[in-house]
Write a protein that holds these residues in place. Structure first.
Motif, PDB file in Angstrom:
ATOM      1  N   THR A  17      -0.841   5.308   0.502  1.00  0.00           N
ATOM      2  CA  THR A  17      -0.898   5.353  -0.958  1.00  0.00           C
ATOM      3  C   THR A  17       0.454   5.001  -1.561  1.00  0.00           C
ATOM      4  O   THR A  17       0.550   4.201  -2.487  1.00  0.00           O
ATOM      5  CB  THR A  17      -1.318   6.773  -1.408  1.00  0.00           C
ATOM      6  N   ARG A  18       1.501   5.582  -1.018  1.00  0.00           N
ATOM      7  CA  ARG A  18       2.836   5.397  -1.558  1.00  0.00           C
ATOM      8  C   ARG A  18       3.358   3.986  -1.300  1.00  0.00           C
ATOM      9  O   ARG A  18       4.000   3.377  -2.151  1.00  0.00           O
ATOM     10  CB  ARG A  18       3.758   6.431  -0.908  1.00  0.00           C
ATOM     11  N   MET A  19       3.089   3.470  -0.101  1.00  0.00           N
ATOM     12  CA  MET A  19       3.660   2.179   0.290  1.00  0.00           C
ATOM     13  C   MET A  19       2.786   1.011  -0.115  1.00  0.00           C
ATOM     14  O   MET A  19       3.168  -0.138   0.106  1.00  0.00           O
ATOM     15  CB  MET A  19       3.837   2.128   1.811  1.00  0.00           C
ATOM     16  N   GLY A  20       1.586   1.282  -0.618  1.00  0.00           N
ATOM     17  CA  GLY A  20       0.699   0.187  -0.960  1.00  0.00           C
ATOM     18  C   GLY A  20       0.258  -0.605   0.259  1.00  0.00           C
ATOM     19  O   GLY A  20       0.061  -1.812   0.175  1.00  0.00           O
ATOM     20  N   LEU A  21       0.109   0.094   1.394  1.00  0.00           N
ATOM     21  CA  LEU A  21      -0.380  -0.562   2.608  1.00  0.00           C
ATOM     22  C   LEU A  21      -1.853  -0.201   2.786  1.00  0.00           C
ATOM     23  O   LEU A  21      -2.255   0.923   2.485  1.00  0.00           O
ATOM     24  CB  LEU A  21       0.427  -0.095   3.827  1.00  0.00           C
ATOM     25  N   PHE A  47       8.965   0.934   6.249  1.00  0.00           N
ATOM     26  CA  PHE A  47       8.275  -0.272   6.722  1.00  0.00           C
ATOM     27  C   PHE A  47       8.732  -0.641   8.135  1.00  0.00           C
ATOM     28  O   PHE A  47       8.961  -1.811   8.429  1.00  0.00           O
ATOM     29  CB  PHE A  47       8.509  -1.459   5.780  1.00  0.00           C
ATOM     30  N   ARG A 103       0.858  -4.642  -2.649  1.00  0.00           N
ATOM     31  CA  ARG A 103       0.426  -3.537  -3.499  1.00  0.00           C
ATOM     32  C   ARG A 103       1.538  -2.503  -3.625  1.00  0.00           C
ATOM     33  O   ARG A 103       1.318  -1.409  -4.102  1.00  0.00           O
ATOM     34  CB  ARG A 103      -0.782  -2.844  -2.878  1.00  0.00           C
ATOM     35  N   HIS A 104       2.718  -2.847  -3.117  1.00  0.00           N
ATOM     36  CA  HIS A 104       3.727  -1.810  -2.958  1.00  0.00           C
ATOM     37  C   HIS A 104       4.516  -1.518  -4.223  1.00  0.00           C
ATOM     38  O   HIS A 104       4.470  -0.407  -4.745  1.00  0.00           O
ATOM     39  CB  HIS A 104       4.673  -2.189  -1.810  1.00  0.00           C
ATOM     40  N   ARG A 143       2.184   1.858  -8.909  1.00  0.00           N
ATOM     41  CA  ARG A 143       3.015   2.632  -7.969  1.00  0.00           C
ATOM     42  C   ARG A 143       4.454   2.734  -8.481  1.00  0.00           C
ATOM     43  O   ARG A 143       5.066   3.791  -8.461  1.00  0.00           O
ATOM     44  CB  ARG A 143       2.984   2.003  -6.577  1.00  0.00           C
ATOM     45  N   HIS A 191       6.460   6.322  -9.798  1.00  0.00           N
ATOM     46  CA  HIS A 191       7.756   6.822  -9.310  1.00  0.00           C
ATOM     47  C   HIS A 191       8.780   6.870 -10.441  1.00  0.00           C
ATOM     48  O   HIS A 191       9.504   7.854 -10.593  1.00  0.00           O
ATOM     49  CB  HIS A 191       8.294   5.931  -8.182  1.00  0.00           C
ATOM     50  N   LEU A 210       1.170  11.584  -5.226  1.00  0.00           N
ATOM     51  CA  LEU A 210       2.197  10.841  -5.961  1.00  0.00           C
ATOM     52  C   LEU A 210       2.672  11.607  -7.193  1.00  0.00           C
ATOM     53  O   LEU A 210       3.589  11.168  -7.879  1.00  0.00           O
ATOM     54  CB  LEU A 210       1.660   9.479  -6.395  1.00  0.00           C
TER      55      LEU A 210
END
Lengths: 427, 330
Positions: free
Chosen positions: A200-204, A273, B144-145, B183, B187, B213
């Motif tokens: 979720t945080r890394m968009g992976l 990463f 998507r990061h 995202r 943050h 999050l």
């Protein structure tokens, strides 16, 4: 005749419930006596093992040697030499080579190359379906006759449930063991990490836990129905472990293994990463890691494997999702397992069993033990010499280890294969 | 294991700008304050400042985006840097090796900064890890990061219209799952102390661990918009209809599209934002996009000030090479 005395080592042989200081006598590639010499024994060579452990040679249920098909990543010669340097004497290689191990010719080619290098016993695993395509059954009988010790569809799950059922039924007919890498390919989709806070945080893209749990659930039902002898490879989730525990409690003939890195790393190790931690199944949560450790201690998980996947440098040099999964893991298999002992997760005998007699039993092999009459496959370990993992110092052609700089216990000083010294560390 | 934030140099100054995550409130506020001073420059008749004279900036766009690329180009030229944009079809760099080869080639031309957009999450981190020590990397969107300059220009727009962050309720609406903008906003806004941060969307478009999050999750648009000061609509990509994430654009608009009627649930003086490009009638009604509460065009002009601020902070750290004492070359 080539006779050998291994003097004054601590023999740890879980298969025989044995842990003793004793001399070991080898003759003609076999263990001929333990403790006192057979009549007229004259060693042509002696190894002083005082202060060291003498273990059965390790049996690794899953290691990719990259041959045939990907020699830029490794070869049977390079990887079996790395195995020898790691105390591993038996390696099982999954069928997802190029070409696939779905014909006796490929299986024989692998065995011949392994015999030529002479560094380890390399046992091919045959494909369950032709080309691993999940449509037509592979010639399991012929593959078995060509030396395949089990059947598997590797990381190409059979999506058609009817084909899966037929494949298991047919393997059961021949009395063959089937290895399963459980993953629902639809749920795994284009995922590259565990689905959770990190993805979720890394968009992976995530691979959810249920991708493994649903696949284990489906296959447990089919195993029960077909009566096949089946083994789940490289479990990664707490809930899958729970299902295996329940199945075993019901008396189902199943077993399971876990790769050593899953017992130490979690998804959080990817947080920068770090492509060296890109593995399949993905590293999951701390809770999953703890459950895998507990399952190993309870015997729900029977064995530890390396899931060795050597890579060339470029395979890991890209943005994370574009890198290839896998760890060069032969050389950290024993040291990481011994670290579980240091951390109080496993008693020493159980840890050694998970690398020797348990994987041998899963495949019905005579290896993984130091009985009188068994092949003299063994390794000698200096248990108290910690060593630091250095990627560039690995024997494997693949330098892709996430354990760079880790200080681990247990350094292999000698490895013997059928009584021949195939590795000896310069001291 | 404690890892040093890869964005900061040994003195804790911003060396790369890859993500809003892990930066302090002070660092983010510094970017906003600096952007404020550039925003006034842009209004003047002489728009250039000589801060980055002699520096070379290369925009590496592995994904096309005319608008974002243009604002980075403009920002660089207003700071008097030399700027070159390169659009690269991703097929040419499907192997990591050629991506690295290209970077090293460009470095050999003595570039000082890469502005990178790429379809893979983590691409900007990857490039930052492999560039020479004197080269900085700004992330203009990776998979998507993260899209940190977009998030900062949004924070800047909010501060200019609504004042300080702690008093505000902010809602981000739509496809959170695939959104690097969301995202980076989450943050940044949490670090800047936004009073309440909400995300609104169907379960198929909200990542399963979204609450980790630090956001409140709403699946009902009216409940989610109740009493908010800022509504941020996200672009819905057409390909989301494939892959069974949504039945149709029409049904999405009905539930989550911002109409005047739905907007009425927010505070009467709430502002409406969108990172663009807008899909009119899909995530937002034209009447709202062009209406009095929309600040969408302000976002575009604020983007310039933010990008000038980030570029000058990152490249302005060390004295320019011409000012350094140079040794005689053999």
């Amino acid at each position: 005749m080539n006779t050998l005395l291994i003097r004054a080592g601590r023999l740890i042989d879980p298969a025989n419930h044995s842990d003793q200081l004793a001399d070991l006598y080898l003759d003609n590639g076999q263990v001929v006596a333990i403790g006192s010499p057979p009549d007229g024994f004259q060693p042509s060579h002696t190894i002083d093992a005082s202060g060291k452990w003498v273990l059965p040679g390790l049996v690794d249920l899953q290691a990719r040697l990259r041959e045939p098909g990907a020699k830029h990543k490794g070869s049977i010669a390079s990887e079996s030499a790395a195995a020898a340097a790691s105390g591993i004497t038996t390696l099982c290689c999954p069928p997802d080579t190029h070409p696939v191990i779905d014909s006796p010719a490929v299986a024989e080619q692998i065995r011949q190359r392994a015999a030529a290098s002479g560094m380890a016993r390399v046992l091919p695993i045959g494909a369950l379906t032709q080309g691993l395509e999940g449509e037509q059954l592979a010639s399991m009988q012929a593959l078995h006759q060509a030396g395949c010790v089990a059947m598997s569809n590797a990381h190409r799950p059979i999506t058609n449930t009817l084909v899966q059922r037929r494949a298991l039924e047919y393997a059961a007919t021949l009395g063959l063991t089937v290895l399963i890498n459980a993953e629902d390919p639809w749920l795994a989709a284009d995922g590259c990490v565990h689905e959770g806070p990190l993805s979720t945080r890394m968009g992976l893209s995530g691979i959810p836990e249920c991708a493994e749990v649903i696949a284990v659930g489906r296959d447990l039902m089919l195993i029960e129905q077909t009566g096949v002898r089946a083994h789940f490879s490289q479990l990664s989730s707490a809930r899958a472990v729970e299902m295996i525990a329940q199945a075993k409690a019901r008396g189902l003939k199943v077993s399971a293994d876990v790769s050593a890195h899953q017992l130490f790393l979690t998804e959080m190790d990817i947080s920068d990463f770090n492509s060296l931690c890109h593995v399949r199944p993905p590293l999951r949560s701390q809770r999953d890691r703890d459950a895998l450790r507990a399952a190993l201690s309870d015997g729900v998980i029977d064995a530890i494997c390396s899931d060795h996947q050597p890579h060339d440098r470029d395979a890991k040099l890209a943005p994370f999702p574009a890198t290839e999964p896998g760890i060069s893991a032969l050389e950290t298999l024993l040291p990481l397992t011994l670290r579980l002992v240091d951390e109080g997760v496993l008693p020493l005998s159980r840890a050694i069993a998970a690398l020797t007699i348990e994987p041998a039993r899963i495949l019905g092999l005579a290896h993984g033990q130091l009985s009188v009459g068994s092949a003299a496959d063994l390794c000698i370990v200096a248990p108290n010499i910690p060593w630091s993992v250095r990627a560039n110092a690995l024997h494997s052609a693949g330098k892709n280890t996430p354990f760079e700089g880790w200080e681990l216990p247990g350094q292999v000083t000698h490895t013997l294969l059928g009584g021949e010294i195939v590795f000896q560390r310069d001291e | 294991m404690i890892q040093q934030n890869p964005q900061l140099d040994a003195q804790g100054r911003l060396r790369h700008f890859l993500t809003t995550e892990g930066l302090s409130r002070q660092q983010l506020t510094e970017i906003l304050d600096l952007a404020e001073s550039f925003a006034t420059v842009s209004g003047k008749s002489v728009k250039k400042v000589p801060l980055l004279r002699g520096k070379t900036i290369v925009n590496l766009f592995f994904e096309t985006s005319t608008r974002t690329r243009t604002t980075f180009e403009l920002a660089a030229s207003r700071l008097s840097a030399d700027v070159q944009s390169i659009n690269i079809a991703t097929s040419a760099t499907s192997k990591g090796e050629s991506l690295l080869d290209m970077l090293h080639n460009l470095e050999a031309m003595h570039c000082d900064m890469f502005v990178v957009r790429h379809a893979d999450s983590g691409a900007a981190h990857f490039i930052a890890r492999h560039v020479a020590p004197h080269v900085s990397v700004i992330n203009a969107g990776d998979g998507r990061h993260a899209h940190p300059t977009q998030a900062m220009l949004d924070a800047f727009t909010i501060r200019r219209h609504k004042g300080e962050f702690p008093a505000l309720k902010v809602a981000i609406v739509g496809d959170i799952l695939h959104s690097r903008v969301a995202r980076s906003q989450i943050h940044a806004f949490n670090t800047l102390g936004v009073g309440e941060l909400r995300v609104i969307g169907p379960k198929t478009l909200i990542p399963p661990a979204a609450s980790s999050l630090g956001v409140r999750i709403f699946h009902d648009m009216q409940a989610g918009l109740e009493d908010v000061d800022v509504v941020i609509m996200l672009r819905l990509q057409k390909e989301r209809m494939r892959g069974a994430l949504l039945p149709s654009e029409g049904e999405f608009f009905q539930r989550y599209g911002l109409s005047e009627k739905k907007l009425a649930h927010a505070k009467p003086d709430a502002i409406v934002m969108h990172p663009g490009p807008i899909n009119r009638g899909v995530e937002i009604a034209s009447a709202v996009a062009d209406g009095p509460q929309s600040v969408i065009l302000d976002q575009v002009s604020n983007g310039l000030a933010i990008r000038m601020a980030v570029m000058s902070m990152v490249l302005g750290r060390q004295p320019a090479p011409l000012e350094q004492p140079t040794e005689a070359q053999p």
